[in-house]
Design a protein around this motif. Structure first.
Motif, short mmCIF file in Angstrom:
data_model
loop_
_atom_site.label_atom_id
_atom_site.label_comp_id
_atom_site.label_asym_id
_atom_site.label_seq_id
_atom_site.Cartn_x
_atom_site.Cartn_y
_atom_site.Cartn_z
N TYR A 1 -48.77 9.92 -8.58
CA TYR A 1 -50.09 10.21 -9.14
C TYR A 1 -50.59 11.60 -8.75
O TYR A 1 -51.73 11.95 -9.04
CB TYR A 1 -51.09 9.13 -8.71
N LYS B 1 -52.07 3.10 -5.26
CA LYS B 1 -51.88 4.49 -5.69
C LYS B 1 -51.97 5.45 -4.51
O LYS B 1 -51.60 6.60 -4.61
CB LYS B 1 -52.93 4.86 -6.74
N ARG C 1 -51.46 6.75 -17.89
CA ARG C 1 -51.27 7.68 -16.77
C ARG C 1 -51.48 6.98 -15.43
O ARG C 1 -50.90 7.36 -14.42
CB ARG C 1 -52.30 8.81 -16.95
N PHE C 2 -52.34 5.96 -15.44
CA PHE C 2 -52.65 5.27 -14.18
C PHE C 2 -52.12 3.84 -14.14
O PHE C 2 -52.45 3.08 -13.22
CB PHE C 2 -54.16 5.28 -13.95
N ILE D 1 -58.77 8.97 -8.15
CA ILE D 1 -57.57 8.14 -8.31
C ILE D 1 -57.45 7.18 -7.12
O ILE D 1 -57.10 6.01 -7.29
CB ILE D 1 -56.30 9.02 -8.46
#
Lengths: 417, 432
Positions: free
Chosen positions: A96, A20, B8-9, B371
């Motif tokens: 993200y 990410k 979402r992730f 995140i």
């Protein structure tokens, strides 16, 4: 995928959807001299603090917070004879965070490298003074970390007295006094215009797009001299040094010459040998010095394939010094005599394999590994390295261990007489 | 097995409570090479007074027993668990905090066998007087090493000020004196009291198939006998609730090159375990970031005046039963440092209002870091704190963070920052 941005400036984009976060490293490397190490380290600190556009730390930090708390920092490091100034950014993938984040980050990295707070040929004087003071204090504070202190004292007695290796990669206090806000600009210009530049971008990015953004930074072409990164020195007699400090735990450190270098055919034999000696919890030092004899809280070894040195470090009770030295030497002799099992060999190989594979699961580790390969034009994949490690035989380990020559013993005694 | 998707992730978490009470949680990462597993016991260094299993009376065990137990779990009658992991090419480790003990491995092959080794060594104690005695030497060295570390002394110095009568002021490893009293039977008693499956959880992240993995674990557990689960009665109460025992200031002389200073705040509000505790933590973190991180005006002022440098840092820690924050720096201006920090704390409300425009950006920065942590199997698994945060995991944290408003932060100021909870600790170079 490699892009040659201009002569001497390589961009390597590693596209992956595994993470990410994305990583950028821009590495400036040049042969180290006694004069450039401290200067470059201070310069790295100054460049990290502010830029023309973000002329205070606060403005820069706020912009980084806006970019989803991205990390952007500089560091000074050494690979053998090469001194490196590294700009490293870690930030979320657009997916993200927000569309266009990658471009914003590349712009900011470029701003930090190419648009520093320099006016009329001088770094901003207050920033310069503050960072100079801070670098001096942080170097002085390092002496409070006794493990670090012992390893740095060992380095001083191991390396030739006139070698730049005497100076840590982040510099030394004595060299700071000659630096000024104007003469440091010369170092900056030399770095920007003459250093070899390797850029790595790792992440889920569009390669052509990202390459175009780096092209916009317009690095100037340069001719990169071909200098060996590998540091070598002649053998000397065994130097010993002992010091006293008021400490509860004494430190005993040893340095051996091990003239084996990155990419040489016996490189991975040395890596495996180090694993057997003191690089893992199964190793001879860990098992025999720490566990069986309860002699030490830590006992391990390190091999540096750019300096040709293997070091051993332990934390012990002061009165056990002689016993510990004897035991450590016995462990080295045992390896030279081939006194270790096929089983241990395999376990060390499996442990190294796991280390390599798990390195693939960290984006920052992946970027660092790619940088190292780019600097040395190395294209060995992790799979190839795993194979080479698994091909190391007992005989290879013994042969490599025979190259070990004790050169330095440093003892930081905890007893005050 | 329950499944929770976080679209979402692009992540999914699976969890199942086994018949014996062991909670298993898994987050598969298909393109990863390694698997990380951590088995955590809800038992740490502050849990020193409890009713031993099968007894009725409280007893207090020597300080450092949780950490001692952690060390001794690896050694068995005829082998060492370290070696078993080593033979399977895995790394293993363990650590003890104030409230938890964790055992972990990271491997890229033989995951089934590694999970078995992890469960087996933690669920099969073997202690003898001889091995316990030997361990005292090793742990004694560990304590000595930390004693020489000024940063560790600074941290425990402030804890000694904030909690002078509570077990948090004692090194997690105990003292050489306290560990000298530990006997094999103490270890067994402590083990049987706390190491019950329903007081433990296993979190696995990596290249795994959740259905297959949970079956491995269930099979492993099915082959073992466990005692009937028993309630664990521990006595942990703060000595005072109003902070009246907080020592405002102490100094230590040490062989350091520069003075070190730490300002601490003990949180005096009682925080009940649950999601609200997590919200409280983020709210305080947002407060501290806005007041003190490098985006604040105050930071630049202190930096430019030479009161702080890059050694400045601050942190907020919340654990079962207590929470505190600390601010520390290496500085030649120790008194100015503590005065300035305390001043900012005392004027937090006005400072916050001044920094209002930064609030959304601070929140976004924390979000970005959360995140970012999702890339790390260690971070995902280690952050799980069980009941303390209402069984939320890293992925749940995002929602809690996003729910926090500027008004929440203003409201937390008088709750967290109370003059009675503030203290200062200095380490100054010894005059030779």
């Amino acid at each position: 995928m490699h892009f040659n941005l201009t002569n001497g400036v390589d961009l390597n984009i590693i596209k992956t959807t595994q993470f990410k976060t994305n990583q950028i490293i821009v590495n400036f490397s040049t042969p180290q001299t006694k004069n450039n190490i401290t200067a470059r380290s201070l310069m790295a600190d100054i460049l990290e603090t502010s830029t023309k556009k973000y002329h205070t730390q606060t403005l820069l930090a706020r912009h980084e917070a806006d970019l989803f708390g991205m990390y952007l920092g500089t560091s000074a490091s050494r690979i053998g004879n090469l001194h490196n100034v590294k700009f490293r950014a870690s930030f979320l993938n657009d997916q993200y965070s927000q569309p266009g984040l990658l471009h914003e980050v590349i712009k900011l990295v470029g701003e930090m490298i190419l648009n520093p707070l320099i006016d009329n040929g001088s770094f901003d004087e207050p920033t310069f003074m503050t960072q100079k003071t801070n670098l001096a204090s942080s170097i002085a504070s390092l002496a409070d970390d006794k493990q670090y202190y012992a390893s740095s004292e060992l380095r001083k007695i191991y390396f030739d007295q006139d070698s730049p290796m005497q100076i840590p990669s982040f510099g030394q206090i004595d060299d700071l006094s000659v630096l000024t806000a104007t003469n440091l600009v010369d170092q900056y210009q030399a770095m920007i215009n003459q250093d070899k530049i390797n850029i790595v971008l790792l992440g889920d990015v569009d390669e052509e797009n990202a390459a175009a953004a780096f092209r916009e930074l317009n690095f100037s072409p340069r001719i990169v001299k071909n200098v060996s990164a590998f540091y070598r020195q002649e053998l000397h007699e065994v130097f010993e040094k002992e010091e006293q400090q008021e400490l509860k735990q004494a430190k005993l450190n040893l340095a051996y010459q091990l003239p084996v270098y990155f990419q040489e055919s016996n490189h991975y034999s040395a890596v495996v040998m180090n694993g057997i000696l003191g690089g893992t919890p199964l190793s001879k030092l860990f098992v025999n010095v720490r566990e069986k004899e309860s002699l030490a809280y830590y006992a391990n070894s390190n091999f540096n394939a750019f300096n040709g040195v293997l070091t051993i470090q332990t934390g012990i009770e002061s009165q056990n010094k002689d016993k510990a030295i004897k035991l450590i030497k016995q462990q080295v002799e045992a390896i030279v005599a081939g006194d270790f099992s096929e089983e241990l060999l395999q376990e060390v190989k499996d442990g190294l394999t796991h280390q390599l594979l798990s390195g693939l699961d960290s984006s920052s580790n992946g970027a660092e590994r790619s940088l190292m390969n780019d600097i040395f034009d190395n294209d060995k994949s992790v799979e190839t390295i795993v194979n080479e490690i698994n091909n190391v035989t007992i005989d290879d380990v013994v042969k490599t261990a025979k190259l070990l020559k004790l050169q330095a013993v440093y003892f930081l005694n905890g007893e005050v007489k | 097995m329950e499944k929770h998707q976080y679209s979402r992730f692009n992540e999914t978490i699976y969890h199942q409570k086994l018949d014996n009470g062991l909670l298993v949680q898994m987050l598969p990462k298909k393109d990863f090479h390694k698997t990380y597993a951590i088995l955590t016991v809800n038992f740490g260094s502050i849990d020193r007074t409890f009713v031993p299993k099968g007894k009725t009376e409280m007893r207090t065990v020597p300080d450092g027993i949780a950490h001692f137990l952690e060390h001794k779990m690896f050694e068995k009658e005829d082998h060492d668990a370290f070696d078993l992991f080593g033979k399977l090419g895995a790394d293993s480790n363990a650590f003890t905090s104030f409230t938890q003990t964790s055992y972990l491995f990271s491997g890229s092959d033989h995951i089934h066998e590694n999970i078995d080794v992890l469960l087996d060594f933690v669920q099969d104690p073997y202690f003898s007087e001889k091995t316990v005695e030997k361990e005292k030497g090793i742990i004694g060295q560990e304590i000595s090493m930390y004693d020489d570390d000024p940063n560790w002394r600074l941290y425990f110095g402030i804890l000694g000020n904030l909690y002078p009568n509570d077990p948090m002021h004692i090194d997690i490893a105990g003292t050489k004196e306290s560990i000298s009293q530990i006997k094999a039977e103490d270890l067994y008693q402590t083990y049987h009291t706390f190491y019950q499956p329903n007081n433990m959880n296993l979190f696995i992240v990596g290249n795994i198939d959740p259905a297959e993995t949970v079956q491995w674990i269930a099979d492993n557990q099915a082959h073992k006998q466990f005692d009937e689960p028993a309630d664990i009665e521990t006595e942990f109460e703060l000595n005072t609730l109003d902070g009246s025992d907080v020592i405002p200031f102490r100094t230590l002389e040490m062989d350091v090159s520069r003075p070190k200073v730490m300002v601490g705040i003990r949180g005096l509000k009682e925080i009940k375990p649950g999601q609200d505790a997590l919200k409280y933590r983020f709210t305080v973190e947002l407060l501290l970031d806005t007041l003190f991180d490098d985006t604040s005006d105050k930071y630049l002022e202190l930096y430019d005046n030479g009161i702080i440098d890059d050694s400045f840092s601050y942190n907020f820690e919340m654990q079962r039963g207590f929470h505190f924050a600390y601010f520390n720096a290496d500085t030649d201006n120790t008194e100015q440092f503590s005065d300035e920090i305390v001043k900012v704390l005392e004027n937090a409300n006005a400072q916050m209002l001044k920094g209002r425009s930064q609030f959304e950006s601070e929140k976004r920065a924390i979000l970005g870091r959360l995140i970012g942590m999702m890339d790390s199997p260690e971070a995902i698994a280690n952050r799980y704190a069980g009941k303390l945060y209402g069984n939320t995991n890293l992925l749940d944290e995002v929602e809690v963070l996003e729910s926090i408003t500027f008004e929440d932060v203003l409201a937390v100021i008088p709750e967290f920052i109370q003059p009675a909870g503030i203290s200062v600790f200095h380490i100054i170079p010894r005059n030779n």
